[in-house]
Design an enzyme around this catalytic site. Structure first.
Site, short mmCIF file in Angstrom:
data_model
loop_
_atom_site.label_atom_id
_atom_site.label_comp_id
_atom_site.label_asym_id
_atom_site.label_seq_id
_atom_site.Cartn_x
_atom_site.Cartn_y
_atom_site.Cartn_z
N ASP A 452 35.98 45.40 38.14
CA ASP A 452 35.43 44.41 37.22
C ASP A 452 33.94 44.63 37.08
OD1 ASP A 452 37.84 43.09 36.81
OD2 ASP A 452 37.57 41.79 38.54
N ASP A 753 39.87 39.02 40.27
CA ASP A 753 39.46 37.72 40.80
C ASP A 753 40.27 36.56 40.23
OD1 ASP A 753 38.47 37.69 38.23
OD2 ASP A 753 36.36 37.84 38.81
N ASP A 757 45.19 38.42 37.30
CA ASP A 757 44.98 39.77 37.85
C ASP A 757 46.03 40.10 38.91
OD1 ASP A 757 42.73 40.51 36.38
OD2 ASP A 757 41.38 39.45 37.71
#
Length: 1045
Positions: A452, A753, A757
Site C-alpha cells: 500500500d 489494512d 483486503d
C-alpha cells in the site's frame, strides 16, 4: 538424489492439505523421542476433534439464531427460568442476572428484551448511561459480579514437564538400563567404587543431556508464550467517565460503551445502541456466510463476529466464558499450529540419516561382536565366559545404541523451531509481530512485495496542504491560513465548506480541559482539523441537524455519504471521496459568490487540471460536495448517487517515510520487485512512487479499472512491467497477487489494512497487515503484523527470513559432515581394529553439545547486509545445494583421512609407548574430533566441532570470518565448548575414559582442526554447476557465491 528421497516430505507454506500433512507423518519411521520431535507439529487427531466441537457449538448458535421463534414458543409453554439476583449485585445497583442477559443475547430473545424495557431498560439495569459509560471506580465490582473478559486457556507447561519429555527418548532409556547393568556387574567383579565408574559416567552424561535439553526447550516455550500473548492483544474504543478512550479487550466489563467501525471484531456480547448501516459477519460463530443487518429492531451483537460495514455504539452485557465465542476459543487452540515446510523437509532429512545411522550402528555392533566371538573361538575360549566378557558385549551394545543417539538427528527439525523462535522474538522488538510460524521462513523467499502507499510508504500524518474553492487554489499553512482563506472566499462559501466538513465525518471530537482530541482515520482527521482552524463549533453544527442515514467510506465505494434533516424542514445530502468519482456525480459547482452554477464541460476540464496539479505534487485529492433535497416524498433510506454540487477540492499532504527510498533500493538489490497498489489518484501514486524510487522509466503505472479489463494474454504481457496500480479495488489487488503466484511462480508478500483486503492477504504467500491503520479483520487474515506500518520493517522481515533459511542450511551442512565422518570412521575402525575409538560417554557428550549449543550457535546468527545482495530462493529449489554437497564431501574426505591416520598409525607417528598409549591416542582422537568436527560420534555434533562450525558459517564465501564477532551467541558457544572440553579431558577422565594430554598434543589437536580452514578455502574455489536463471521481469539473476566474494 536427495530431493527424490524427500518427495513425501513436502507441504505448502500456507494452508497445507491434510493429505500432505498425513503423508509426511507416515513417512517418518525412525524417531527417538516422538514427544519432543513433534512438539511443534500440528496434532491432526486433536485438530479433528476440535473441529467437531466447533461445529457442534456453531450448530447450537445457528439453532439459536434461526429457530428462535419455535424455541420461544416452547419456552412460553414450559415457563421461563427464574434468575435470582445476588445481594451483592443488588447492593451494587444492578437489576439483572449475568446469566439472564447472556441468555437474551445468545437466543436473540426479543420478547425477553422487551420485557426488560428494551436496550434502554438494560442500560438502566446494568447501571450505565450511553453518554457516560462506566465509571473507572466501578470496574472491580463489575468484574466480580459479571466476570472478566478472558477465555479459558491451557495451563502453561512447567520446566519439569520438559524434563519428563526429554526422558522419553527410547535410546536414552536403553542406555540407562545398560548403565544400571554395567554398575551392577562392575561392582560385583571389580568392587566399589571402581566397578561403577563406566555405568555412572553414562548415567551422569544422560542426566546432563536431559537437563540441557529441558532448559533449552523450556526457554523456547517461554518465547512462544510471549509471542502468543502479543498476538492476542486487541484494543477497542470505549466511553468511560464520559470520555472516549482506548483499552484492551481484556479490560472490558459489562456496561462498557464500545465504538465499532468497519473491520472491528465485536469484543463481547451486547446490544446495538445507535449507529448506521451496521452489517455484521457472523460466519466465525454460526458458519453462515450471509452478513446480518443490526439495528434498533434487531440489536443483538455476538462476541467474535466482524463489522463488515457501517459503524455503531454497543453496550457490553456478557463477557468471557459466558459468551459462545469464549466456549469456541477453547477449541481453537487445540491441535497446534501447522508445521513449516523447512520443519517437514528436515524431518525427512532426519529420517533418511536415521535409517543410515541405524544400519551403521547395527553393522558396528555385529562387527564388534563377531570379531569378539571369533577371537574367543580362535583361542578355544568359546565355552569359557566371564563377567568381563559380559561387560565387553554390554559396552559394544552401549556404543551401538549411542551411535543411534547421535545418528538420529532429533535436533535437526527442532533447529528450525529454534531459529524461527529467535527470529520472531527479534522481529517483535523491531516492530514486526509474526502470527504464523512459517511466514518468517517464507518471507526469506519473497520475490515480490505488493505494498500500500498510505501509511506504509508514507507517514500517515496527514495535513491539508492546498484547497481549491470558489474557483481559487489556496495554499494552507496551519493557523496562518484562517485569515487567508476568509479573505479569499465569501461567507456563504465558508459556511457551506464547514457544513460539508463537519456533517460528513466519522470522526469524534473530545474536549477535555480545553485539549481537543480527534478520533478517526488520518484522512478524516486532516480535513476536520482544517475545519477547526476557523474556530467553528463542531458540536453546535452537529446539533443543528438530525442524521438520517450514513454510508461510511470503504475501499469499494471510495466515498462517504450522509443524509441529514435540516432545522428548516428540508433535507441535505453530503458526499466526499475520491476526486474523480465525486466530480463525476456533480452537475453544479459553487462559484465565486457562493452560489451553485451549472458544471460545464470547460469547468470539468479546469477542475480536472486542478486535481492533476495537486496530485503531481504528491497530494492526496478529495472532493467535497452537497445536495439539497426538497422533495418530501424522498426515501430517507437512500442517499442520492448523482446531481451534487461541488464545493471544494482538497489536497492532503502525506510525506514519504524517512528511509523508504533506501529500503526500496535494498529490495531491488535483493532481487525483490516492489509494486505499489493504492486507491489514490494515479498522478499522486506516480509522484510518490518516483520519490520512493520504485517507478522506473520503463515501468508501468496503471489504473484498477483498466487492469481488470485486461485479457489473460494482456495480463501475462503487462504484469511484469506493472510497478504502480492506482485507483485499485481489493479485487484488483487479489487478482494481481493470484496471477503473480500462479502465472509467474512468484513468492508474493502483500500488505493490507482494510476489511476488503482479507482475500488478498489470505491468497498471498505472506500477508502483511498494518498494526496501526489495520482493522482486526485484516490482522486476523495476515501472517505478519507490521506494528509501525513502516515499509522498512517489511524489508527487515525479509532479511530475517533469509537469515533463518541460510542458518538452517549451515546447520544441516554441519550435521551431515559430522555424520559422514563419524559413521564411516566408527564402522571401519570396528572392522579393522575390533574397537571403536569413542566411548558411549564421549558420544553422549558430543550429542548434548550438538542438540543444544550447536543449534543455538548456528541457528540463531543474526542477519547481515550480504543476505540482501543475493537473489531470493526460488519456489521448489533444492534445500541442500551443490555448494553444500561440495563442502560436505570435501571436508569429510579430509577429516576421515586425518583421523584414520591417527587411529591406525598414531602411536608410531607420535612415538606413544607405555601402558597408557592406547588411552592417550583415543583421547587425542576424541579431542581432535571435538576441535575439527572429525571423529566417530555420528551425527548431531554442532558446536563442539569448532572448526567445522566456523566453516559452516558461510556456505559459499571465502572470507568465513567476516561478521563472525558480531554474533555473541556464536562466540559464547565456542568458548563454552572449548572450556567444557578441557574439563572433560583433563579432570573427568574417570567417567569419560580420557587421560590428560600434554601441551604438544593439545596443539596438535588444534592444528589438525585449523587445517580444515585451508581445506574450506580450497573447496570454495572449486566451481559448482549453476543453471542461469532469467527472472520473468527480464532481469538477470544477481551474482552469488564465490563471484560475489
Amino acid at each position: 538424489m536427495m530431493e527424490s528421497l524427500l518427495k513425501d516430505f513436502s507441504v505448502e507454506s500456507k494452508h497445507p492439505s491434510p493429505e500432505a500433512q498425513q503423508r509426511w507423518r507416515s513417512a517418518v519411521s525412525i524417531v527417538r523421542n516422538p514427544r519432543r520431535r513433534f512438539r511443534h507439529v500440528a496434532d491432526l487427531v486433536k485438530r479433528s476433534e476440535a473441529d467437531k466441537k466447533k461445529k457442534i457449538i456453531q450448530e447450537k448458535i445457528r439453532v439459536a439464531l434461526y429457530v428462535q421463534k419455535a424455541a420461544l414458543q416452547f419456552i412460553d409453554a414450559g415457563g421461563r427460568i427464574d434468575y435470582k439476583l445476588s445481594d451483592e449485585a443488588k447492593q451494587a445497583g444492578f437489576d439483572i442476572h449475568p446469566d439472564e442477559v447472556a441468555a437474551i443475547i445468545r437466543s436473540h430473545d426479543t420478547r425477553a428484551l422487551k420485557n426488560n424495557g428494551g436496550v434502554d431498560g438494560i442500560l438502566r439495569k446494568v447501571s450505565v448511561t450511553a453518554n457516560d459509560g462506566v465509571s473507572e471506580s466501578d470496574i472491580p465490582t463489575r468484574q466480580n459480579i459479571f466476570g472478566v473478559n478472558r477465555y479459558a486457556e491451557k495451563q502453561a507447561r512447567t520446566f519439569w514437564t520438559f524434563v519428563w519429555e526429554a526422558l522419553q527418548d527410547l535410546t536414552l532409556i536403553i542406555l540407562m538400563v545398560c548403565a544400571a547393568v554395567s554398575v551392577g556387574v562392575g561392582i560385583a567383579t571389580e568392587g566399589w567404587p571402581k566397578g561403577m565408574y563406566d555405568g555412572l559416567g553414562i548415567i551422569l552424561s544422560i542426566f546432563l543431556v536431559v537437563m540441557v535439553t529441558a532448559i533449552s526447550d523450556y526457554k523456547q516455550s517461554l518465547q512462544f508464550k510471549k509471542l502468543d500473548d502479543e498476538k492476542k492483544k486487541i484494543f477497542v474504543h470505549v466511553t468511560r467517565d464520559g470520555r472516549r478512550q482506548t483499552i484492551s479487550i481484556y479490560d472490558l466489563v459489562v456496561g462498557d460503551i464500545v465504538h465499532l467501525s468497519i473491520g472491528d471484531q465485536v469484543p463481547a456480547d451486547g446490544f446495538f445502541i445507535s449507529g448506521y448501516s451496521l452489517l455484521i459477519d457472523e460466519s466465525s460463530l454460526s458458519g453462515e456466510s450471509e452478513p446480518v443487518n443490526v439495528h434498533e429492531g434487531k440489536p443483538f451483537l455476538l462476541c467474535g463476529t466482524k463489522v463488515q460495514d457501517g459503524s455503531a455504539k454497543m453496550l457490553v452485557t456478557t463477557v468471557g466464558m459466558r459468551t459462545e465465542w469464549g466456549k469456541l476459543m477453547e477449541t481453537l487452540s487445540e491441535g497446534g499450529e501447522d508445521e513449516t515446510p523447512l520443519q517437514v523437509k528436515l524431518n525427512g532429512v532426519a529420517t533418511i540419516i536415521g535409517k543410515i545411522g541405524l544400519g551403521f550402528a547395527v553393522l558396528t555392533f555385529l562387527v564388534l561382536t563377531g570379531r569378539f566371538l571369533l577371537e574367543k573361538a580362535f583361542h578355544h575360549e568359546f565355552n569359557i565366559w566371564s563377567s568381563t566378557d559380559a561387560l565387553k558385549l554390554l559396552d559394544y551394545f552401549s556404543i551401538a545404541v549411542t551411535i543411534i543417539v547421535v545418528a538420529v538427528p532429533e535436533g535437526l527439525p527442532l533447529a528450525v523451531t529454534l531459529s524461527l523462535a529467535f527470529a520472531m522474538s527479534k522481529l517483535m522488538s523491531e516492530k514486526a509481530l509474526v502470527r504464523r510460524l512459517s511466514a518468517c521462513e517464507t518471507m526469506g523467499s519473497a520475490s515480490c512485495i505488493c505494498t500500500d502507499k498510505t501509511g506504509t510508504l508514507t507517514t500517515n500524518h496527514m495535513v491539508v496542504n492546498k484547497i481549491w474553492i470558489s474557483e481559487k487554489s489556496i495554499e494552507v499553512k496551519c493557523k496562518e491560513s484562517e485569515d487567508k482563506v476568509k479573505s479569499e472566499i465569501s461567507e456563504e462559501d465558508l459556511s457551506i465548506l464547514l457544513q460539508v466538513i463537519f456533517q460528513n465525518t466519522s470522526c469524534e471530537v473530545s474536549n477535555v480541559d480545553g485539549k481537543i482530541t480527534i478520533f478517526g482515520s488520518p484522512t478524516e482527521r486532516a480535513i476536520l482539523e482544517f475545519g477547526l482552524l476557523f474556530h467553528a463549533d463542531f458540536d453546535a453544527q452537529r446539533r443543528d441537524v438530525k442524521i438520517l442515514k450514513i454510508e461510511p467510506f470503504n475501499s469499494v465505494r471510495k466515498k462517504m455519504s450522509v443524509l441529514v434533516a435540516r432545522s428548516d424542514g428540508g433535507k441535505r445530502a453530503f458526499c466526499k471521496g475520491a476526486s474523480e468519482i465525486i466530480l463525476s456525480i456533480c452537475n453544479k459547482v459553487v462559484d465565486l459568490n457562493g452560489q451553485p452554477v451549472d458544471l460545464s464541460d470547460q469547468k470539468v476540464m479546469n477542475i480536472t487540471e486542478v486535481i492533476n496539479s495537486f496530485a503531481s505534487e504528491a497530494l492526496r485529492t478529495l472532493c467535497l460536495a452537497y445536495q439539497d433535497i426538497d422533495d418530501d416524498s424522498f426515501d430517507e433510506n437512500n442517499i442520492p448517487d448523482n446531481s451534487y454540487t461541488l464545493v471544494a477540492v482538497v489536497g492532503i499532504k502525506d510525506p514519504v517515510r524517512p528511509g523508504v527510498k533506501n529500503a526500496v533500493e535494498t529490495c531491488l538489490a535483493a532481487g525483490i520487485t516492489v509494486r505499489m497498489v493504492t486507491g489514490d489518484n494515479i498522478n499522486t501514486a506516480k509522484a510518490i512512487a518516483k520519490e520512493c524510487g520504485l517507478l522506473t522509466p520503463d515501468g508501468l503505472a496503471i489504473e484498477g479499472p483498466e487492469f481488470r479489463n485486461l485479457s489473460p494474454e494482456q495480463m501475462k504481457e503487462q504484469i511484469p512491467r506493472i510497478q504502480v496500480m492506482a485507483r485499485s479495488s481489493p479485487s484488483d489487488k487479489h487478482t494481481l497477487v493470484t496471477n503473480l503466484r500462479k502465472m509467474f511462480g512468484e513468492v508474493v508478500a502483500v500488505t493490507g489494512d482494510g476489511t476488503n483486503d482479507a482475500p488478498a492477504l489470505h491468497e498471498a504467500d505472506i500477508g502483511l497487515a498494518m498494526g496501526i491503520a489495520g482493522t482486526e479483520v485484516a490482522k486476523e487474515n495476515a501472517d505478519v503484523i507490521i506494528m509501525d506500518d513502516n515499509f522498512s520493517t517489511i524489508v527487515n522481515v525479509a532479511r530475517w527470513g533469509r537469515s533463518v533459511y541460510i542458518n538452517i542450511q549451515k546447520f544441516v551442512q554441519f550435521q551431515l559432515t559430522v555424520n559422514v565422518v563419524a559413521l564411516v570412521l566408527n564402522f571401519f575402525s570396528a572392522c579393522i581394529s575390533g574397537s571403536a575409538p569413542l566411548t558411549a560417554v564421549q558420544l553422549l557428550w558430543v550429542n548434548m553439545i550438538m542438540d543444544t549449543l550447536g543449534a543455538l550457535a548456528l541457528a540463531t546468527e543474526p542477519p547481515n547486509d550480504e543476505l540482501m545482495k543475493r537473489p531470493p530462493v526460488a519456489r521448489g529449489s533444492s534445500f541442500i545445494t551443490n555448494a553444500m554437497w561440495r563442502n560436505i564431501i570435501g571436508q569429510s574426505i579430509y577429516q576421515l583421512a586425518a583421523l584414520a591416520v591417527l587411529n591406525f598409525y598414531g602411536k608410531k607417528l607420535l612415538g606413544l609407548t607405555g601402558s597408557d598409549s592406547t588411552a592417550v591416542l583415543n583421547t587425542l582422537i576424541f579431542n581432535t574430533f571435538v576441535f575439527c568436527q572429525f571423529v566417530v560420534s555420528i551425527l548431531l555434533g554442532s558446536s563442539t566441532h569448532v572448526f567445522n562450525e566456523i566453516n559452516s558459517r558461510d556456505i559459499e564465501k571465502i572470507n568465513i570470518f567476516r561478521g563472525m564477532f558480531s554474533s555473541w551467541i556464536f562466540i559464547g558457544v565456542m568458548f563454552a565448548t572449548v572450556a567444557f572440553q578441557v574439563i572433560i579431558v583433563e579432570f573427568l577422565g574417570t567417567f569419560a575414559s580420557t587421560v590428560p594430554l600434554n601441551w604438544q598434543l593439545w596443539v596438535l589437536s588444534v592444528l589438525i582442526g585449523a587445517v580444515s580452514l585451508i581445506v574450506a578455502v580450497v573447496l570454495k574455489l572449486i566451481p559448482v554447476e549453476r543453471k542461469p536463471r532469467q527472472h520473468h521481469d527480464g532481469y538477470e539473476e544477481l551474482p552469488s557465491g564465490p563471484e560475489l566474494a
